[in-house]
Design a protein around this motif. Structure first.
Motif, PDB file in Angstrom:
ATOM      1  N   ALA A   1       0.830  -1.211   0.000  1.00 56.21           N
ATOM      2  CA  ALA A   1       0.000   0.000   0.000  1.00 56.21           C
ATOM      3  C   ALA A   1       0.860   1.255   0.000  1.00 56.21           C
ATOM      4  CB  ALA A   1      -0.928  -0.015   1.218  1.00 56.21           C
ATOM      5  N   LEU A   2       1.927   1.241   0.762  1.00 51.57           N
ATOM      6  CA  LEU A   2       2.830   2.396   0.796  1.00 51.57           C
ATOM      7  C   LEU A   2       3.515   2.601  -0.550  1.00 51.57           C
ATOM      8  CD1 LEU A   2       4.329   1.868   4.344  1.00 51.57           C
ATOM      9  CD2 LEU A   2       3.199   3.965   3.578  1.00 51.57           C
ATOM     10  N   LEU A   3       3.939   1.506  -1.179  1.00 48.12           N
ATOM     11  CA  LEU A   3       4.560   1.610  -2.495  1.00 48.12           C
ATOM     12  C   LEU A   3       3.586   2.198  -3.512  1.00 48.12           C
ATOM     13  CD1 LEU A   3       6.572  -1.745  -2.705  1.00 48.12           C
ATOM     14  CD2 LEU A   3       7.459   0.559  -2.347  1.00 48.12           C
ATOM     15  N   ALA A   4       2.334   1.778  -3.433  1.00 49.03           N
ATOM     16  CA  ALA A   4       1.327   2.307  -4.354  1.00 49.03           C
ATOM     17  C   ALA A   4       1.103   3.793  -4.133  1.00 49.03           C
ATOM     18  CB  ALA A   4       0.014   1.547  -4.176  1.00 49.03           C
ATOM     19  N   ASP A   5       1.441   4.266  -2.927  1.00 50.14           N
ATOM     20  CA  ASP A   5       1.239   5.674  -2.585  1.00 50.14           C
ATOM     21  C   ASP A   5       2.518   6.496  -2.742  1.00 50.14           C
ATOM     22  OD1 ASP A   5      -0.729   7.505  -1.864  1.00 50.14           O
ATOM     23  OD2 ASP A   5      -0.116   7.495   0.243  1.00 50.14           O
ATOM     24  N   GLY A   6       3.575   5.895  -3.345  1.00 49.79           N
ATOM     25  CA  GLY A   6       4.772   6.662  -3.661  1.00 49.79           C
ATOM     26  C   GLY A   6       5.971   6.453  -2.764  1.00 49.79           C
ATOM     27  N   ALA A   7       5.902   5.522  -1.818  1.00 45.07           N
ATOM     28  CA  ALA A   7       7.055   5.247  -0.962  1.00 45.07           C
ATOM     29  C   ALA A   7       8.161   4.551  -1.748  1.00 45.07           C
ATOM     30  CB  ALA A   7       6.632   4.378   0.225  1.00 45.07           C
ATOM     31  N   THR A   8       9.357   4.595  -1.192  1.00 45.25           N
ATOM     32  CA  THR A   8      10.513   3.913  -1.782  1.00 45.25           C
ATOM     33  C   THR A   8      11.013   2.850  -0.807  1.00 45.25           C
ATOM     34  OG1 THR A   8      11.205   5.833  -3.068  1.00 45.25           O
ATOM     35  CG2 THR A   8      12.895   4.196  -2.591  1.00 45.25           C
ATOM     36  N   VAL A   9      11.319   1.669  -1.340  1.00 42.35           N
ATOM     37  CA  VAL A   9      11.922   0.619  -0.524  1.00 42.35           C
ATOM     38  C   VAL A   9      13.437   0.786  -0.553  1.00 42.35           C
ATOM     39  CG1 VAL A   9      12.334  -1.861  -0.291  1.00 42.35           C
ATOM     40  CG2 VAL A   9      10.048  -1.022  -0.838  1.00 42.35           C
ATOM     41  N   VAL A  10      14.041   0.820   0.630  1.00 40.84           N
ATOM     42  CA  VAL A  10      15.495   0.840   0.762  1.00 40.84           C
ATOM     43  C   VAL A  10      15.915  -0.491   1.369  1.00 40.84           C
ATOM     44  CG1 VAL A  10      17.494   2.003   1.756  1.00 40.84           C
ATOM     45  CG2 VAL A  10      15.482   3.341   1.082  1.00 40.84           C
TER      46      VAL A  10
ATOM     47  N   VAL B   1      10.606   2.764   3.225  1.00 43.64           N
ATOM     48  CA  VAL B   1      10.344   1.450   3.820  1.00 43.64           C
ATOM     49  C   VAL B   1      11.637   0.649   3.723  1.00 43.64           C
ATOM     50  CG1 VAL B   1       9.036  -0.692   3.636  1.00 43.64           C
ATOM     51  CG2 VAL B   1       7.913   1.500   3.182  1.00 43.64           C
ATOM     52  N   PHE B   2      12.049   0.018   4.802  1.00 37.91           N
ATOM     53  CA  PHE B   2      13.337  -0.663   4.841  1.00 37.91           C
ATOM     54  C   PHE B   2      13.156  -2.183   4.872  1.00 37.91           C
ATOM     55  CE2 PHE B   2      13.842   3.496   6.766  1.00 37.91           C
ATOM     56  CZ  PHE B   2      14.913   4.001   6.039  1.00 37.91           C
ATOM     57  N   VAL B   3      14.083  -2.855   4.184  1.00 38.48           N
ATOM     58  CA  VAL B   3      14.167  -4.316   4.239  1.00 38.48           C
ATOM     59  C   VAL B   3      15.479  -4.666   4.919  1.00 38.48           C
ATOM     60  CG1 VAL B   3      14.241  -6.466   2.924  1.00 38.48           C
ATOM     61  CG2 VAL B   3      12.780  -4.569   2.148  1.00 38.48           C
ATOM     62  N   LEU B   4      15.407  -5.405   6.024  1.00 36.52           N
ATOM     63  CA  LEU B   4      16.578  -5.771   6.815  1.00 36.52           C
ATOM     64  C   LEU B   4      16.699  -7.280   6.901  1.00 36.52           C
ATOM     65  CD1 LEU B   4      15.087  -3.145   8.251  1.00 36.52           C
ATOM     66  CD2 LEU B   4      16.787  -3.539  10.030  1.00 36.52           C
ATOM     67  N   ASN B   5      17.870  -7.737   7.288  1.00 31.54           N
ATOM     68  CA  ASN B   5      18.059  -9.103   7.756  1.00 31.54           C
ATOM     69  C   ASN B   5      17.789  -9.150   9.254  1.00 31.54           C
ATOM     70  OD1 ASN B   5      18.687 -10.491   5.407  1.00 31.54           O
ATOM     71  ND2 ASN B   5      20.885 -10.118   5.567  1.00 31.54           N
ATOM     72  N   PRO B   6      17.497 -10.317   9.816  1.00 29.23           N
ATOM     73  CA  PRO B   6      17.187 -10.405  11.248  1.00 29.23           C
ATOM     74  C   PRO B   6      18.310  -9.915  12.149  1.00 29.23           C
ATOM     75  CG  PRO B   6      16.509 -12.418  10.121  1.00 29.23           C
ATOM     76  CD  PRO B   6      17.288 -11.615   9.120  1.00 29.23           C
ATOM     77  N   ASP B   7      19.556  -9.994  11.701  1.00 32.29           N
ATOM     78  CA  ASP B   7      20.672  -9.587  12.560  1.00 32.29           C
ATOM     79  C   ASP B   7      21.032  -8.110  12.418  1.00 32.29           C
ATOM     80  OD1 ASP B   7      21.648  -9.748   9.982  1.00 32.29           O
ATOM     81  OD2 ASP B   7      23.511 -10.775  10.526  1.00 32.29           O
ATOM     82  N   GLN B   8      20.234  -7.349  11.681  1.00 33.02           N
ATOM     83  CA  GLN B   8      20.501  -5.922  11.520  1.00 33.02           C
ATOM     84  C   GLN B   8      19.602  -5.119  12.456  1.00 33.02           C
ATOM     85  OE1 GLN B   8      20.052  -5.921   7.101  1.00 33.02           O
ATOM     86  NE2 GLN B   8      22.144  -5.104   7.078  1.00 33.02           N
ATOM     87  N   ASP B   9      20.167  -4.051  13.022  1.00 32.92           N
ATOM     88  CA  ASP B   9      19.483  -3.271  14.057  1.00 32.92           C
ATOM     89  C   ASP B   9      18.783  -2.062  13.443  1.00 32.92           C
ATOM     90  OD1 ASP B   9      18.640  -1.893  16.280  1.00 32.92           O
ATOM     91  OD2 ASP B   9      20.594  -1.865  17.279  1.00 32.92           O
ATOM     92  N   PRO B  10      17.462  -1.977  13.543  1.00 37.70           N
ATOM     93  CA  PRO B  10      16.764  -0.812  13.006  1.00 37.70           C
ATOM     94  C   PRO B  10      17.232   0.508  13.619  1.00 37.70           C
ATOM     95  CG  PRO B  10      15.200  -2.549  13.585  1.00 37.70           C
ATOM     96  CD  PRO B  10      16.538  -2.970  14.120  1.00 37.70           C
ATOM     97  N   ALA B  11      17.759   0.476  14.849  1.00 38.98           N
ATOM     98  CA  ALA B  11      18.242   1.710  15.475  1.00 38.98           C
ATOM     99  C   ALA B  11      19.383   2.329  14.683  1.00 38.98           C
ATOM    100  CB  ALA B  11      18.682   1.434  16.914  1.00 38.98           C
ATOM    101  N   ASP B  12      20.207   1.489  14.066  1.00 39.34           N
ATOM    102  CA  ASP B  12      21.304   2.027  13.247  1.00 39.34           C
ATOM    103  C   ASP B  12      20.760   2.796  12.049  1.00 39.34           C
ATOM    104  OD1 ASP B  12      23.243   1.026  14.914  1.00 39.34           O
ATOM    105  OD2 ASP B  12      23.492  -0.835  13.792  1.00 39.34           O
ATOM    106  N   ILE B  13      19.692   2.278  11.447  1.00 38.67           N
ATOM    107  CA  ILE B  13      19.050   2.993  10.349  1.00 38.67           C
ATOM    108  C   ILE B  13      18.463   4.304  10.863  1.00 38.67           C
ATOM    109  CG2 ILE B  13      17.163   2.940   8.673  1.00 38.67           C
ATOM    110  CD1 ILE B  13      17.425  -0.115   8.666  1.00 38.67           C
ATOM    111  N   ALA B  14      17.768   4.233  11.988  1.00 36.62           N
ATOM    112  CA  ALA B  14      17.078   5.406  12.520  1.00 36.62           C
ATOM    113  C   ALA B  14      18.044   6.541  12.817  1.00 36.62           C
ATOM    114  CB  ALA B  14      16.302   5.018  13.781  1.00 36.62           C
TER     115      ALA B  14
END
Length: 457
Positions: free
Chosen positions: A264-273, A313-326
């Protein structure tokens, strides 16, 4: 107090190529200089030493990161010290040339050193009459000086002349005075970047090639000849720093999103990183996703390649920390973080989401096709594959049509090349191979020798 090297702690951000500094003032309080909005390392260093940050000084209106000074004022009650000429729109102590601030035993003296920016200050740290060191920010840096083109081409030469005069003033300080710059190896504010991060006035008088220029005109020529490209977001952050970044209550949240919510976000113009390693992206990724592996340089490439106005919108592996992205996003002012794909790419494929793959080959297996080098110009000139087409990653989208069909796309190791391939895929180019390696690997596998310098036109 008796000041020693044990009282100064450089805090290096390898991704931006910058140093902040924490100074133990000897009474349980500390001075922070040129701290970024990502204060995790600085707060940890202060806690380990039982220090409270009482002063936060900024040498200039930074273009490459949002300042952490306002946040420090909120978190610790720190007094913010900055140039009066910067006309900042938040609470601070405005300083002009020669103004001094009592730090409780040590003294900080402001020195006007315009060049990198109009309102640039250096800060001379004194213990009584003893001149200990100077925080030179983006003025004198190790074996170089910071770039002067961030305010636009109409100002570049005059600021270079200001930089010359500022450096001439700084080198009148005693030879033993330490030089503590902000910009250093890996910083796009350096012109050209150096390799060391701190020095002394005497060492710079002996070793800095810009200080060897015989006159102002020669200095300006040499400084401007070293200018390369810089990230697009640099044009926005100085004004954001003048206004003052918003206070953060903690780590910026990155919500977990279902595959349906992502669609839904992609349809509304978001970008996946996609922040997974290049090899994982190559195996399977969401069509249209931009590959920016989560590493120290993540913020630089996020800010260079994507606008700050698009939901991410972010795609991570399980061992990656979202805080580092933030935090890497927050320090360059990227706050439209829509969320992360819950369960990662596995959850996407389980719900029959479409995926693509990208050819990722070692030098030995790479076919002998056109070779596109997406590194920075200094890297390319230092040694590249013979006949390589040079298109810097930051400019690649505008030159997608210049990439030959079936080309090998390469950088130094593969991360930037995978980013390049993802951008080219968004432009409709799906016939490319990314080199898992760099030019050294390629020439060794193909019995070639690197070419040094630019290719003949």
């Amino acid at each position: 107090m008796s000041f020693t090297d044990d009282h100064l702690f450089p805090l290096v951000d390898e991704g931006l190529g910058n140093s902040a500094y924490l100074v133990d003032l000897g009474d349980g309080s500390a001075l922070a200089v040129d701290a970024s909005r990502d204060l995790r390392t600085l707060h940890a260093a202060a806690r380990r030493r039982g220090l409270r940050v009482a002063f936060a000084a900024d040498t200039h209106l930074h273009a490459d990161f949002l300042s952490g000074a306002v946040q420090l004022g909120h978190d610790t009650g720190a007094t913010v010290l900055a140039s009066a000429a910067g006309r900042r729109l938040f609470d601070h102590t405005p300083l002009a040339d020669g103004d001094e601030v009592d730090l409780g035993g040590l003294t900080l003296r402001a020195l006007e050193t315009p060049g990198h920016t109009d309102e640039h200050l250096s800060f001379l740290l004194l213990d009584g009459a003893c001149e200990l060191g100077v925080f030179t920010g983006g003025s004198l840096i190790v074996n170089s000086a910071a770039r002067t083109d961030l305010l636009g081409p109409a100002r570049t030469e005059q600021l270079a002349r200001d930089q010359y005069r500022s450096l001439q003033c700084l080198i009148t300080l005693p030879d033993a005075v330490a030089v503590w710059p902000t910009h250093g190896a890996g910083s796009f504010c350096s012109a050209p970047p150096g390799s060391e991060r701190t020095s002394t006035i005497g060492e710079q008088k002996r070793a800095n090639p810009l200080l060897a220029a015989p006159d102002e005109d020669a200095f300006v020529h040499d400084l401007l000849a070293g200018l390369g490209t810089y990230p697009a977001y640099f044009t926005r952050l100085a004004e954001a720093n003048r206004r003052g970044p918003a206070i953060l209550a903690g780590t910026p949240p990155i919500a977990a999103l279902s595959p349906a919510a992502v669609r839904a976000l992609l349809a509304d113009g978001a970008t996946v990183v996609d922040v997974r390693p290049a090899a994982d992206y190559a195996t399977a990724h969401i069509p249209g996703a931009v590959s920016i592996p989560l590493r120290e340089q993540f913020a630089t490439w996020l800010g260079w390649l994507l606008p700050d106005t698009t939901p991410l919108v972010f795609v991570l592996n399980p061992d990656q920390d979202p805080a580092d992205i933030a935090w890497q996003s927050a320090k360059i002012g990227y706050e439209r973080l829509a969320g992360q794909l819950a369960g990662g790419i596995a959850a996407w494929t389980e719900e029959r989401g479409a995926v693509r793959n990208t050819a990722f080959a070692t030098a030995i297996r790479a076919p002998e096709r056109s070779y596109v080098d997406v590194r920075q110009a200094p890297e390319y000139r230092a040694g590249h594959v013979p006949g390589a087409i040079h298109l810097e990653l930051g400019d690649l989208t505008a030159h997608a049509a210049d990439v030959p069909s079936g080309a090998v796309v390469a950088c130094g190791h593969g991360e930037r090349a995978m980013t390049a391939a993802s951008l080219l895929e968004r432009a409709g180019r799906t016939d490319l191979t990314v080199l898992d390696g760099g030019p050294d690997d390629y020439v060794r596998a193909h019995d070639l020798r690197l070419t040094v310098g630019a290719e003949p036109s």
